[in-house]
Motif scaffolding. Structure first.
Motif, mmCIF file in Angstrom:
data_model
loop_
_atom_site.group_PDB
_atom_site.id
_atom_site.type_symbol
_atom_site.label_atom_id
_atom_site.label_comp_id
_atom_site.label_asym_id
_atom_site.label_seq_id
_atom_site.Cartn_x
_atom_site.Cartn_y
_atom_site.Cartn_z
ATOM 1 N N ALA A 250 8.346 2.075 1.650
ATOM 2 C CA ALA A 250 7.814 0.749 1.321
ATOM 3 C C ALA A 250 8.920 -0.304 1.356
ATOM 4 O O ALA A 250 8.717 -1.414 1.859
ATOM 5 C CB ALA A 250 7.156 0.778 -0.054
ATOM 6 N N TYR B 131 2.177 1.820 -3.415
ATOM 7 C CA TYR B 131 1.115 2.316 -4.282
ATOM 8 C C TYR B 131 0.963 3.824 -4.128
ATOM 9 O O TYR B 131 0.624 4.527 -5.088
ATOM 10 C CB TYR B 131 -0.194 1.595 -3.940
ATOM 11 C CG TYR B 131 -1.370 2.039 -4.769
ATOM 12 C CD1 TYR B 131 -1.497 1.628 -6.099
ATOM 13 C CD2 TYR B 131 -2.324 2.887 -4.238
ATOM 14 C CE1 TYR B 131 -2.573 2.048 -6.864
ATOM 15 C CE2 TYR B 131 -3.404 3.308 -4.992
ATOM 16 C CZ TYR B 131 -3.527 2.887 -6.309
ATOM 17 O OH TYR B 131 -4.583 3.313 -7.060
ATOM 18 N N ARG B 132 1.271 4.347 -2.932
ATOM 19 C CA ARG B 132 1.185 5.792 -2.666
ATOM 20 C C ARG B 132 2.456 6.534 -3.078
ATOM 21 O O ARG B 132 2.658 7.680 -2.705
ATOM 22 C CB ARG B 132 0.902 6.034 -1.184
ATOM 23 C CG ARG B 132 -0.460 5.542 -0.781
ATOM 24 C CD ARG B 132 -0.718 5.811 0.671
ATOM 25 N NE ARG B 132 -2.029 5.314 1.050
ATOM 26 C CZ ARG B 132 -2.455 5.217 2.286
ATOM 27 N NH1 ARG B 132 -1.659 5.576 3.290
ATOM 28 N NH2 ARG B 132 -3.645 4.758 2.541
ATOM 29 N N LYS B 133 3.299 5.878 -3.805
ATOM 30 C CA LYS B 133 4.536 6.452 -4.352
ATOM 31 C C LYS B 133 5.568 6.811 -3.270
ATOM 32 O O LYS B 133 6.358 7.722 -3.437
ATOM 33 C CB LYS B 133 4.253 7.711 -5.198
ATOM 34 C CG LYS B 133 3.218 7.538 -6.258
ATOM 35 C CD LYS B 133 3.833 6.946 -7.484
ATOM 36 C CE LYS B 133 2.787 7.015 -8.601
ATOM 37 N NZ LYS B 133 2.709 5.828 -9.338
ATOM 38 N N ARG B 134 5.554 6.085 -2.170
ATOM 39 C CA ARG B 134 6.569 6.277 -1.129
ATOM 40 C C ARG B 134 7.455 5.025 -1.126
ATOM 41 O O ARG B 134 7.373 4.180 -0.241
ATOM 42 C CB ARG B 134 5.886 6.499 0.228
ATOM 43 C CG ARG B 134 5.036 7.783 0.216
ATOM 44 C CD ARG B 134 4.393 8.083 1.535
ATOM 45 N NE ARG B 134 5.399 8.229 2.581
ATOM 46 C CZ ARG B 134 5.169 7.926 3.867
ATOM 47 N NH1 ARG B 134 3.991 7.475 4.234
ATOM 48 N NH2 ARG B 134 6.117 8.089 4.747
ATOM 49 N N ILE C 186 0.847 -1.209 0.000
ATOM 50 C CA ILE C 186 0.000 0.000 0.000
ATOM 51 C C ILE C 186 0.876 1.250 0.000
ATOM 52 O O ILE C 186 0.588 2.231 -0.690
ATOM 53 C CB ILE C 186 -0.950 -0.016 1.217
ATOM 54 C CG1 ILE C 186 -1.963 -1.156 1.056
ATOM 55 C CG2 ILE C 186 -1.659 1.309 1.394
ATOM 56 C CD1 ILE C 186 -2.786 -1.409 2.296
ATOM 57 N N THR C 187 1.961 1.234 0.762
ATOM 58 C CA THR C 187 2.872 2.377 0.822
ATOM 59 C C THR C 187 3.530 2.602 -0.535
ATOM 60 O O THR C 187 3.690 3.743 -0.978
ATOM 61 C CB THR C 187 3.948 2.153 1.912
ATOM 62 O OG1 THR C 187 3.297 1.855 3.139
ATOM 63 C CG2 THR C 187 4.823 3.363 2.098
#
Length: 154
Positions: A30, A23-26, A20-21
């Motif tokens: 991640a 996917y949030r571009k971090r 999920i991290t």
């Protein structure tokens, strides 16, 4: 068996959070989460979890840790007392060496009147009332100091 299941579930949950991290571009966070998530599975695979659980539930092991802690505490206490009562190790070694190398004081230092006669100095007659008295040895010492100070402009 239960420990392996719990470690696998923790790893799976951590990898899900890492996804999920990402996917949030971090991506940096991640990647860090994925690394932490893989640790429990790695511990299970190496057998370290079984070893840790054997240690955690044995009273003899905890008593051993207690004995080690007591030994460490005693060691640190003696070091603290030693530092408070004496100087540094270097100073203590120097003092021991000085005591070991010490010679009787009379044998190592010349006598105060070496090379002079041992008879007491002759007493000069008292000067007349109007005459100046000669300077004492202490006055001569101060005159030398005064000369040095004047030389340096003090």
């Amino acid at each position: 068996m239960l420990v392996e299941t719990v470690c696998s579930a923790v790893s799976a949950a951590g990898l899900g959070i890492a996804a999920i991290t990402a996917y949030r571009k971090r991506f940096l966070a991640a990647t860090r989460l994925a690394a932490y998530s893989l640790v429990p599975v790695g511990l299970v695979m190496t057998g370290a979890v079984g070893w840790i659980s054997d240690i955690a539930f044995r009273p003899v092991v905890w008593a051993g840790f207690g004995v080690l802690a007591l030994a460490w505490l005693l060691f640190m206490t003696t070091r603290a007392v030693e530092r408070r009562t004496t100087g540094t190790r270097k100073e203590r070694r120097a003092a021991k060496a000085a005591q070991r190398d010490a010679v009787a004081p009379a044998a190592s230092a010349p006598a105060p009147g070496a090379g002079r006669s041992t008879a007491p100095p002759a007493v000069a007659p008292a000067p007349a009332a109007g005459a100046k008295q000669p300077k004492k040895a202490a006055d001569e010492d101060f005159s030398d100091i005064e000369a040095i100070l004047k030389k340096h402009g003090i």
